[in-house]
Scaffold this motif. Structure first.
Motif, mmCIF file in Angstrom:
data_model
loop_
_atom_site.group_PDB
_atom_site.id
_atom_site.type_symbol
_atom_site.label_atom_id
_atom_site.label_comp_id
_atom_site.label_asym_id
_atom_site.label_seq_id
_atom_site.Cartn_x
_atom_site.Cartn_y
_atom_site.Cartn_z
ATOM 1 N N ARG A 97 -122.611 53.133 30.225
ATOM 2 C CA ARG A 97 -121.672 52.032 30.442
ATOM 3 C C ARG A 97 -121.535 51.179 29.182
ATOM 4 O O ARG A 97 -121.431 49.978 29.250
ATOM 5 C CB ARG A 97 -122.143 51.163 31.601
ATOM 6 N N GLY A 98 -121.468 51.821 28.044
ATOM 7 C CA GLY A 98 -121.372 51.071 26.801
ATOM 8 C C GLY A 98 -119.995 51.083 26.198
ATOM 9 O O GLY A 98 -119.784 50.564 25.110
ATOM 10 N N GLY A 99 -119.028 51.694 26.876
ATOM 11 C CA GLY A 99 -117.690 51.771 26.328
ATOM 12 C C GLY A 99 -117.178 53.192 26.349
ATOM 13 O O GLY A 99 -117.598 54.009 27.164
ATOM 14 N N HIS A 100 -116.291 53.493 25.438
ATOM 15 C CA HIS A 100 -115.663 54.806 25.355
ATOM 16 C C HIS A 100 -116.498 55.691 24.439
ATOM 17 O O HIS A 100 -116.512 55.492 23.230
ATOM 18 C CB HIS A 100 -114.249 54.620 24.794
ATOM 19 N N THR A 155 -108.205 65.872 19.186
ATOM 20 C CA THR A 155 -106.981 66.664 19.083
ATOM 21 C C THR A 155 -107.166 67.804 18.090
ATOM 22 O O THR A 155 -106.839 68.957 18.384
ATOM 23 C CB THR A 155 -105.798 65.772 18.668
ATOM 24 N N LEU A 156 -107.692 67.499 16.927
ATOM 25 C CA LEU A 156 -107.893 68.508 15.887
ATOM 26 C C LEU A 156 -108.855 69.603 16.338
ATOM 27 O O LEU A 156 -108.622 70.784 16.121
ATOM 28 C CB LEU A 156 -108.418 67.848 14.609
ATOM 29 N N CYS A 157 -109.947 69.204 16.970
ATOM 30 C CA CYS A 157 -111.023 70.148 17.294
ATOM 31 C C CYS A 157 -110.958 70.694 18.715
ATOM 32 O O CYS A 157 -111.763 71.544 19.081
ATOM 33 C CB CYS A 157 -112.374 69.479 17.057
ATOM 34 N N GLY A 158 -110.047 70.183 19.529
ATOM 35 C CA GLY A 158 -109.918 70.690 20.893
ATOM 36 C C GLY A 158 -110.982 70.169 21.846
ATOM 37 O O GLY A 158 -111.281 70.814 22.849
ATOM 38 N N PHE A 159 -111.562 69.026 21.559
ATOM 39 C CA PHE A 159 -112.571 68.427 22.438
ATOM 40 C C PHE A 159 -111.859 67.705 23.583
ATOM 41 O O PHE A 159 -111.905 66.493 23.697
ATOM 42 C CB PHE A 159 -113.424 67.415 21.659
ATOM 43 N N SER A 160 -111.224 68.449 24.466
ATOM 44 C CA SER A 160 -110.393 67.856 25.512
ATOM 45 C C SER A 160 -111.185 67.489 26.763
ATOM 46 O O SER A 160 -110.601 67.259 27.820
ATOM 47 C CB SER A 160 -109.248 68.804 25.859
ATOM 48 N N GLU A 161 -112.482 67.400 26.653
ATOM 49 C CA GLU A 161 -113.329 66.994 27.779
ATOM 50 C C GLU A 161 -112.933 65.594 28.249
ATOM 51 O O GLU A 161 -112.716 64.688 27.447
ATOM 52 C CB GLU A 161 -114.792 67.018 27.340
ATOM 53 N N GLU A 162 -112.852 65.412 29.554
ATOM 54 C CA GLU A 162 -112.420 64.121 30.103
ATOM 55 C C GLU A 162 -113.326 62.963 29.695
ATOM 56 O O GLU A 162 -112.880 61.823 29.657
ATOM 57 C CB GLU A 162 -112.323 64.200 31.631
ATOM 58 N N LEU A 163 -114.557 63.253 29.390
ATOM 59 C CA LEU A 163 -115.467 62.205 28.933
ATOM 60 C C LEU A 163 -114.931 61.510 27.680
ATOM 61 O O LEU A 163 -115.242 60.357 27.419
ATOM 62 C CB LEU A 163 -116.852 62.803 28.655
ATOM 63 N N PHE A 164 -114.113 62.213 26.915
ATOM 64 C CA PHE A 164 -113.567 61.641 25.680
ATOM 65 C C PHE A 164 -112.087 61.291 25.781
ATOM 66 O O PHE A 164 -111.577 60.551 24.940
ATOM 67 C CB PHE A 164 -113.764 62.627 24.516
ATOM 68 N N ASN A 181 -110.189 60.616 29.013
ATOM 69 C CA ASN A 181 -109.680 60.070 30.264
ATOM 70 C C ASN A 181 -110.448 58.798 30.617
ATOM 71 O O ASN A 181 -111.586 58.863 31.081
ATOM 72 C CB ASN A 181 -109.824 61.127 31.366
ATOM 73 N N ARG A 182 -109.822 57.644 30.436
ATOM 74 C CA ARG A 182 -110.496 56.354 30.702
ATOM 75 C C ARG A 182 -110.920 56.212 32.159
ATOM 76 O O ARG A 182 -111.966 55.645 32.451
ATOM 77 C CB ARG A 182 -109.600 55.191 30.304
ATOM 78 N N GLU A 183 -110.096 56.691 33.091
ATOM 79 C CA GLU A 183 -110.444 56.579 34.510
ATOM 80 C C GLU A 183 -111.690 57.419 34.819
ATOM 81 O O GLU A 183 -112.569 56.991 35.561
ATOM 82 C CB GLU A 183 -109.262 57.005 35.384
ATOM 83 N N TYR A 184 -111.738 58.609 34.278
ATOM 84 C CA TYR A 184 -112.909 59.460 34.465
ATOM 85 C C TYR A 184 -114.159 58.772 33.912
ATOM 86 O O TYR A 184 -115.201 58.750 34.562
ATOM 87 C CB TYR A 184 -112.698 60.810 33.788
#
Length: 152
Positions: free
Chosen positions: A58-61, A36-45, A47-50
């Motif tokens: 496959r190690g988690g989030h 949120t602070l840095c604007g890293f809005s990539e779905e990899l970080f 969006n759980r479904e993505y």
């Protein structure tokens, strides 16, 4: 009176000195606040479904390498540079593997270079190799900061 928590005096260091920090777990709140602070809005970080459908790991989030670096510096700075660090000059940066929410990291530091400055012999350029390791002992990030430190 002696100040507690004062950082390294470069004159007390020698090439080959090694140190280890305490550990720090990366929580979901850390990831949320960082992206949120840095604007890293990539779905990899974000969006759980993505992540479930598309992420190759496959190690988690997964968390951004920039977050891992920032948290590593948060472990290093208060115990090594507080009051004695004068400047951050450059660094090498190499991500070696993924880091996930709920991983616990620590930093292993080795002094690799000490060079007194030509303008002021009370100051030196100090390079370290910092290995960021997870709770399994796996190196997930290596960075090699060059900093200016003061001497007494």
């Amino acid at each position: 009176m002696k100040q507690l928590g004062e950082g390294w005096n470069w004159r007390d260091l020698k090439v080959g000195d090694k140190f280890v920090t305490y550990g720090r777990t990366i929580f979901e709140a850390d990831l949320l606040n960082f992206v949120t602070l840095c604007g890293f809005s990539e779905e990899l970080f974000t969006n759980r479904e993505y992540i479930r459908e598309h992420a190759p790991m496959r190690g988690g989030h997964p968390v951004p390498g920039a977050l891992v670096y920032s948290m590593a510096e948060g472990l290093v700075i208060p115990t090594t540079l507080q009051g004695t660090g004068l400047a951050f000059l450059s660094m090498g940066f190499d991500i070696k593997g993924p880091t996930y929410v709920n991983d616990t990291i620590h930093v292993e530091i080795e002094v690799t270079e000490i060079k007194p400055t030509s303008k002021d012999p009370m100051r030196a350029l100090v390079r370290t190799t910092n290995l960021v390791k997870n709770q399994k002992g796996e190196t997930v990030l290596i960075y090699t900061p060059l900093r200016m430190l003061q001497g007494s």
